[in-house]
Motif scaffolding. Sequence first.
Motif, PDB file in Angstrom:
ATOM      1  N   MET A   1       0.758  -0.979   0.016  1.00  0.00           N
ATOM      2  CA  MET A   1      -0.133  -0.234   0.078  1.00  0.00           C
ATOM      3  C   MET A   1       0.709   1.377  -0.087  1.00  0.00           C
ATOM      4  SD  MET A   1      -2.942   1.430  -0.278  1.00  0.00           S
ATOM      5  CE  MET A   1      -3.731   2.653   0.355  1.00  0.00           C
ATOM      6  N   PHE A   2       0.061   2.526  -0.429  1.00  0.00           N
ATOM      7  CA  PHE A   2       1.345   3.703  -0.237  1.00  0.00           C
ATOM      8  C   PHE A   2       1.163   4.463   0.965  1.00  0.00           C
ATOM      9  CE2 PHE A   2      -0.136   3.210  -5.132  1.00  0.00           C
ATOM     10  CZ  PHE A   2       1.351   3.678  -5.252  1.00  0.00           C
ATOM     11  N   ASP A   3       1.883   5.198   1.218  1.00  0.00           N
ATOM     12  CA  ASP A   3       1.732   5.557   2.296  1.00  0.00           C
ATOM     13  C   ASP A   3       1.535   7.037   2.734  1.00  0.00           C
ATOM     14  OD1 ASP A   3       2.760   7.515   4.448  1.00  0.00           O
ATOM     15  OD2 ASP A   3       5.101   6.518   4.289  1.00  0.00           O
ATOM     16  N   ARG A   4       0.232   7.049   2.290  1.00  0.00           N
ATOM     17  CA  ARG A   4      -0.585   8.911   3.105  1.00  0.00           C
ATOM     18  C   ARG A   4       0.491   9.728   3.460  1.00  0.00           C
ATOM     19  NH1 ARG A   4      -6.036  10.077   3.048  1.00  0.00           N
ATOM     20  NH2 ARG A   4      -6.681   7.539   2.031  1.00  0.00           N
ATOM     21  N   SER A   5       1.181   9.187   4.793  1.00  0.00           N
ATOM     22  CA  SER A   5       1.242  10.692   5.273  1.00  0.00           C
ATOM     23  C   SER A   5       2.760  11.529   3.894  1.00  0.00           C
ATOM     24  CB  SER A   5       2.092  10.260   6.362  1.00  0.00           C
ATOM     25  OG  SER A   5       3.038   9.502   6.487  1.00  0.00           O
ATOM     26  N   ARG A   6       3.752  10.200   3.622  1.00  0.00           N
ATOM     27  CA  ARG A   6       4.236  10.920   2.176  1.00  0.00           C
ATOM     28  C   ARG A   6       3.609  11.454   1.490  1.00  0.00           C
ATOM     29  NH1 ARG A   6       8.408   7.187   0.736  1.00  0.00           N
ATOM     30  NH2 ARG A   6       8.664   9.213  -0.948  1.00  0.00           N
ATOM     31  N   LEU A   7       2.526  10.726   0.594  1.00  0.00           N
ATOM     32  CA  LEU A   7       2.090  11.887  -0.309  1.00  0.00           C
ATOM     33  C   LEU A   7       1.064  13.032   0.546  1.00  0.00           C
ATOM     34  CD1 LEU A   7       0.262   8.654  -2.209  1.00  0.00           C
ATOM     35  CD2 LEU A   7       2.094  10.208  -3.191  1.00  0.00           C
ATOM     36  N   GLU A   8       0.892  12.910   1.677  1.00  0.00           N
ATOM     37  CA  GLU A   8      -0.125  14.677   1.543  1.00  0.00           C
ATOM     38  C   GLU A   8       0.939  15.288   2.255  1.00  0.00           C
ATOM     39  OE1 GLU A   8      -4.510  12.562   3.654  1.00  0.00           O
ATOM     40  OE2 GLU A   8      -3.023  12.754   4.833  1.00  0.00           O
ATOM     41  N   ALA A   9       2.213  14.731   2.714  1.00  0.00           N
ATOM     42  CA  ALA A   9       3.058  16.049   3.086  1.00  0.00           C
ATOM     43  C   ALA A   9       3.574  17.082   1.589  1.00  0.00           C
ATOM     44  CB  ALA A   9       4.105  15.294   3.725  1.00  0.00           C
ATOM     45  N   GLY A  10       3.041  16.216   0.547  1.00  0.00           N
ATOM     46  CA  GLY A  10       4.509  17.098  -1.574  1.00  0.00           C
ATOM     47  C   GLY A  10       2.829  17.053  -1.407  1.00  0.00           C
ATOM     48  N   LEU A  11       1.395  17.009  -0.965  1.00  0.00           N
ATOM     49  CA  LEU A  11       0.199  17.718  -2.096  1.00  0.00           C
ATOM     50  C   LEU A  11       0.175  18.425  -1.292  1.00  0.00           C
ATOM     51  CD1 LEU A  11      -0.722  14.010  -3.802  1.00  0.00           C
ATOM     52  CD2 LEU A  11       0.548  16.216  -4.384  1.00  0.00           C
ATOM     53  N   PRO A  12      -1.399  19.756  -1.896  1.00  0.00           N
ATOM     54  CA  PRO A  12      -1.152  19.788  -3.308  1.00  0.00           C
ATOM     55  C   PRO A  12       0.131  19.866  -4.297  1.00  0.00           C
ATOM     56  CG  PRO A  12      -2.219  21.447  -2.763  1.00  0.00           C
ATOM     57  CD  PRO A  12      -1.755  20.686  -1.660  1.00  0.00           C
ATOM     58  N   ILE A  13       0.000  19.645  -5.590  1.00  0.00           N
ATOM     59  CA  ILE A  13       1.373  20.633  -6.294  1.00  0.00           C
ATOM     60  C   ILE A  13       0.255  21.662  -7.037  1.00  0.00           C
ATOM     61  CG2 ILE A  13       3.507  20.315  -7.608  1.00  0.00           C
ATOM     62  CD1 ILE A  13       3.721  17.807  -7.080  1.00  0.00           C
ATOM     63  N   ARG A  14       1.483  23.269  -7.184  1.00  0.00           N
ATOM     64  CA  ARG A  14       0.060  23.977  -8.201  1.00  0.00           C
ATOM     65  C   ARG A  14      -1.392  23.444  -8.485  1.00  0.00           C
ATOM     66  NH1 ARG A  14       3.888  25.821 -12.614  1.00  0.00           N
ATOM     67  NH2 ARG A  14       5.829  25.676 -12.232  1.00  0.00           N
ATOM     68  N   GLY A  15      -1.788  23.515  -7.316  1.00  0.00           N
ATOM     69  CA  GLY A  15      -3.363  23.445  -7.538  1.00  0.00           C
ATOM     70  C   GLY A  15      -3.969  21.579  -7.707  1.00  0.00           C
ATOM     71  N   LEU A  16      -2.504  21.002  -7.876  1.00  0.00           N
ATOM     72  CA  LEU A  16      -2.781  19.248  -8.004  1.00  0.00           C
ATOM     73  C   LEU A  16      -2.797  18.577  -7.087  1.00  0.00           C
ATOM     74  CD1 LEU A  16      -1.741  19.219 -12.581  1.00  0.00           C
ATOM     75  CD2 LEU A  16      -3.988  19.633 -11.319  1.00  0.00           C
ATOM     76  N   GLY A  17      -3.708  17.653  -6.427  1.00  0.00           N
ATOM     77  CA  GLY A  17      -4.038  16.579  -5.459  1.00  0.00           C
ATOM     78  C   GLY A  17      -4.306  16.957  -4.238  1.00  0.00           C
ATOM     79  N   LYS A  18      -4.998  17.612  -4.491  1.00  0.00           N
ATOM     80  CA  LYS A  18      -5.903  18.312  -3.149  1.00  0.00           C
ATOM     81  C   LYS A  18      -7.649  17.859  -3.670  1.00  0.00           C
ATOM     82  CE  LYS A  18      -6.555  21.108   0.322  1.00  0.00           C
ATOM     83  NZ  LYS A  18      -6.126  20.740   1.823  1.00  0.00           N
ATOM     84  N   PRO A  19      -8.645  17.464  -3.082  1.00  0.00           N
ATOM     85  CA  PRO A  19      -8.023  16.552  -2.187  1.00  0.00           C
ATOM     86  C   PRO A  19      -7.873  15.109  -2.663  1.00  0.00           C
ATOM     87  CG  PRO A  19     -10.508  16.607  -2.860  1.00  0.00           C
ATOM     88  CD  PRO A  19     -10.338  17.472  -2.881  1.00  0.00           C
ATOM     89  N   LEU A  20      -7.524  14.191  -1.931  1.00  0.00           N
ATOM     90  CA  LEU A  20      -6.342  13.122  -2.453  1.00  0.00           C
ATOM     91  C   LEU A  20      -7.267  11.610  -2.702  1.00  0.00           C
ATOM     92  CD1 LEU A  20      -3.892  11.193  -3.002  1.00  0.00           C
ATOM     93  CD2 LEU A  20      -3.170  12.068  -0.974  1.00  0.00           C
ATOM     94  N   TYR A  21      -7.729  11.074  -2.721  1.00  0.00           N
ATOM     95  CA  TYR A  21      -8.329  10.388  -2.224  1.00  0.00           C
ATOM     96  C   TYR A  21      -7.509   8.731  -3.046  1.00  0.00           C
ATOM     97  CZ  TYR A  21     -12.010  12.640  -2.554  1.00  0.00           C
ATOM     98  OH  TYR A  21     -14.027  13.289  -2.151  1.00  0.00           O
ATOM     99  N   LEU A  22      -7.074   7.951  -1.259  1.00  0.00           N
ATOM    100  CA  LEU A  22      -6.472   7.079  -1.615  1.00  0.00           C
ATOM    101  C   LEU A  22      -7.029   5.772  -1.389  1.00  0.00           C
ATOM    102  CD1 LEU A  22      -3.730   6.956  -1.978  1.00  0.00           C
ATOM    103  CD2 LEU A  22      -2.975   6.879   0.082  1.00  0.00           C
ATOM    104  N   PHE A  23      -6.769   4.328  -2.665  1.00  0.00           N
ATOM    105  CA  PHE A  23      -7.466   2.948  -2.018  1.00  0.00           C
ATOM    106  C   PHE A  23      -6.306   2.118  -1.715  1.00  0.00           C
ATOM    107  CE2 PHE A  23     -10.347   6.389  -3.387  1.00  0.00           C
ATOM    108  CZ  PHE A  23     -11.599   5.507  -2.991  1.00  0.00           C
ATOM    109  N   SER A  24      -6.132   1.246  -1.395  1.00  0.00           N
ATOM    110  CA  SER A  24      -5.230  -0.268  -1.198  1.00  0.00           C
ATOM    111  C   SER A  24      -6.134  -0.723  -2.174  1.00  0.00           C
ATOM    112  CB  SER A  24      -5.439  -0.688  -0.098  1.00  0.00           C
ATOM    113  OG  SER A  24      -6.809  -1.617   0.108  1.00  0.00           O
TER     114      SER A  24
END
Length: 261
Positions: A1-24
């Motif tokens: 599975m992905f590490d949600r906190s690492r992804l959330e720490a890097g997002l959003p980037i220029r308005g992309l990546g918020k909200p983030l829906y993460l599924f296993s």
Amino acid sequence: MFDRSRLEAGLPIRGLGKPLYLFSTIDSTNARALELGQTGAPHGTLVIADEQTAGRGRAGRRWLTPSRSAIALSLLLRWEPPVGGVSGALSGFGALSVAEAVEGLGAQVEIKWPNDVLVAGKKVAGVLVEAQWQGSLIASAVVGIGINVRPGSVPNPDQVGYPAGCLEQAIGRRIDREALILDVVQAAGRWLPLLGSPEMLEGWEARLAFRGMQVSVDDSGVRVRGRFENLHTDGRMVLLTDEGERLIIGPNAADLRPIDR
Ligand code: BTN
């Protein structure tokens, strides 16, 4: 599975990546992003899954995303007011974003028009754009990106129309999937304001596989042949036939391949 906190720490980037829906696991990130789009989710919504059970490929094909071995993400984009003339460019936008991120890993990348990403001659990533049209204008689009990272994500040769590979085999080391996702979103954030611009076309064209070569491509069920000259200003492909006719091929064409003369 992905590490949600690492992804959330890097997002959003220029308005992309918020909200983030993460599924296993999910059927298809594109299907989910389209549903979210229909219920008012904002521009930049990002859907990522570790595994897809019914991943969609181009031309109605299936796309394999086994757990822990690939990247499957879908980005929801919106235009207010709706825009025209970007459908061709949108298909290159996803490929260009992946190409840049993969180049950052030290690989040499080609784009098999319109939007397959090749490393060492093998397809390592594909892009499926599903747009919501208002007449001839696009109000929103889901740009779905699938990247084969580990060997387990490479489909059997009999399941694909073009030789497939994965990044770890091509590059020869372990790839950090979260870091690569952030790099793809970063590149997407840079290219989106340039959608359809000469600069974007140049970036796309510079990476094209088979340019200047004799190729064949399936255009709405008809196999057409010619010399792959360049891209039209809107991202469509320009083919020069043996009869000297210039054909302009739209982004829904599939299965581009070189031909031996
Ligand atoms: C192709 O056929 O080359 C395009 C493949 C696109 C696959 C991606 S994986 C994430 C997103 N969700 C899907 O169901 N498809 C796209």
